[in-house]
Design an enzyme around this catalytic site. Structure first.
Site, PDB file in Angstrom:
ATOM      1  N   ASP A 289     -11.679   2.414   3.795  1.00  0.00           N
ATOM      2  CA  ASP A 289     -12.063   0.998   3.711  1.00  0.00           C
ATOM      3  C   ASP A 289     -13.579   0.850   3.510  1.00  0.00           C
ATOM      4  OD1 ASP A 289     -10.100  -1.017   3.929  1.00  0.00           O
ATOM      5  OD2 ASP A 289      -9.767  -0.568   6.048  1.00  0.00           O
TER       6      ASP A 289
ATOM      7  N   LYS B 253       0.846  -1.207   0.000  1.00  0.00           N
ATOM      8  CA  LYS B 253       0.000   0.000   0.000  1.00  0.00           C
ATOM      9  C   LYS B 253       0.876   1.249   0.000  1.00  0.00           C
ATOM     10  CE  LYS B 253      -3.914  -2.275   2.148  1.00  0.00           C
ATOM     11  NZ  LYS B 253      -4.465  -2.824   3.386  1.00  0.00           N
TER      12      LYS B 253
ATOM     13  N   GLN C 143      -5.068  -1.544   9.464  1.00  0.00           N
ATOM     14  CA  GLN C 143      -4.934  -2.883   8.891  1.00  0.00           C
ATOM     15  C   GLN C 143      -5.534  -3.937   9.822  1.00  0.00           C
ATOM     16  OE1 GLN C 143      -3.711  -3.420   5.780  1.00  0.00           O
ATOM     17  NE2 GLN C 143      -4.025  -5.617   5.944  1.00  0.00           N
TER      18      GLN C 143
HETATM   19  N1  GUN Z   1      -6.797  -6.875   5.946  1.00  0.00           N
HETATM   20  C1  GUN Z   1      -6.968  -7.618   4.812  1.00  0.00           C
HETATM   21  N2  GUN Z   1      -7.667  -6.914   3.886  1.00  0.00           N
HETATM   22  C2  GUN Z   1      -7.942  -5.717   4.442  1.00  0.00           C
HETATM   23  C3  GUN Z   1      -8.623  -4.560   3.975  1.00  0.00           C
HETATM   24  O1  GUN Z   1      -9.146  -4.495   2.865  1.00  0.00           O
HETATM   25  N3  GUN Z   1      -8.675  -3.518   4.837  1.00  0.00           N
HETATM   26  C4  GUN Z   1      -8.127  -3.558   6.090  1.00  0.00           C
HETATM   27  N4  GUN Z   1      -8.253  -2.481   6.867  1.00  0.00           N
HETATM   28  N5  GUN Z   1      -7.494  -4.620   6.549  1.00  0.00           N
HETATM   29  C5  GUN Z   1      -7.395  -5.687   5.732  1.00  0.00           C
END
Ligand code: GUN
Length: 299
Positions: free
Chosen positions: A121, A54, A98
């Site tokens: 998200d 990311k 996350q």
């Molecule tokens: N962990 C795995 N996929 C995601 C996601 O799309 N967003 C977040 N915040 N954590 C994750």
């Protein structure tokens, strides 16, 4: 029928290029740089890889990336204090915490402490409610990516029969709401659904998000249907002893023989998630500054 393979890698690269173009314009015309803050608590190896990717992608499109790595034993009070600080920081337009969080932290509480406008998200309960009622919201990244690919392939989705297999809060439910918003006739199928095969076979669009390797086979797919496979499952390699292989929730070869278009695994929906996270950050930044939303990058 030989299906068109929807190339998610190429599609995601195109989305990132569009985002980058908007970022350049925001910088040049408005002196604004979109910023994404990512919070990682603990050292889960998979999460570390996601967060690294990311960060890299955020920088590549010209945005500011703010990474916050906290110890696994960070208290809830300290985590909420950091989120409060990010909520109030005007250089931060998107916040992502996350998941999964260490067990002592209340995931729901933490997610809902991010202000909805910065919730890139789309997991905040306000955004879930706004999407469910067809209003402007932040939309979860993976379903948004699926929607973009479906719109690109079909043009209008109006009147199409869509089946979403899986009812998770992160993919299945928001996907169904997005398809409904685009005027599909939507069925959500799940582990208790009766005659799930016939329901899928009657669909113009099948979105598979169950997390069960190769569950959906070609005989579930109607001639010419579009198949979007959200699943990412690691299974023992059928030919190479001791090796593993990534497969989706769809049995690719048999489904591709019936479908009109299909996403592969890997290289289908997967690359779209981060691209849509960047698109959401751009959208959040545009809204925060009273500017037009980037066309084609929102729901
Ligand atoms: N962990 C795995 N996929 C995601 C996601 O799309 N967003 C977040 N915040 N954590 C994750």
């Amino acid at each position: 029928m030989s299906a068109k393979i929807i190339d998610g890698k190429e599609f995601a690269a195109n989305v990132r290029a569009q985002v980058a173009k908007h970022v350049t314009r925001l910088k040049n015309d408005h002196d604004i740089t979109p910023g994404l803050a990512v919070v990682l608590v603990g050292e889960d190896p998979a999460s570390q890889v996601y967060v690294r990717n990311k960060h890299k992608s955020t920088i590549e499109v010209g945005m500011n990336s703010f990474e916050h790595r906290l110890d696994a034993d960070t208290s809830e009070v300290d985590l909420l204090a950091l989120i409060d600080q990010l909520n109030n920081d005007p250089s931060v337009h998107g916040i992502l915490c996350q998941l999964p969080l260490p067990e002592h932290l209340n995931e729901e509480l933490v997610i809902n402490s991010i202000i909805p406008e910065k919730d890139v998200d789309g997991f905040h309960i306000s955004n879930v409610g706004l999407l469910g009622t067809g209003q402007r919201s932040m939309v979860p990244c993976t379903p948004l990516g699926c929607l973009m690919m479906l719109r690109d392939h079909h043009g209008s989705l109006s009147g199409l029969n869509a089946v979403v297999v899986g009812r998770s809060n992160i993919v299945g439910k928001p996907m169904a709401n997005l398809l409904l918003k685009d005027s599909c006739t939507v069925t959500i199928a799940h582990s208790r659904t009766k005659d799930i095969e016939s329901i899928c076979r009657a669909a113009d669009i099948v979105v598979a998000a169950v997390g069960r390797p190769e569950m959906i086979t070609g005989d579930w797919i109607g001639e010419g249907a579009t198949v979007i496979d959200v699943g990412i499952n690691r299974i023992p390699h059928p030919e190479k002893e001791g090796k593993s292989k990534l497969v989706g929730d769809v049995h690719f070869e048999s489904a591709a023989a019936k479908a009109g278009a299909i996403t592969p695994v890997p290289g289908g929906v997967g690359p779209m998630t981060i691209a849509c996270l960047l698109a959401n950050t751009l959208t959040a930044c545009s809204r925060a500054n009273g500017l037009d939303e980037p066309e084609g990058l929102t729901a």
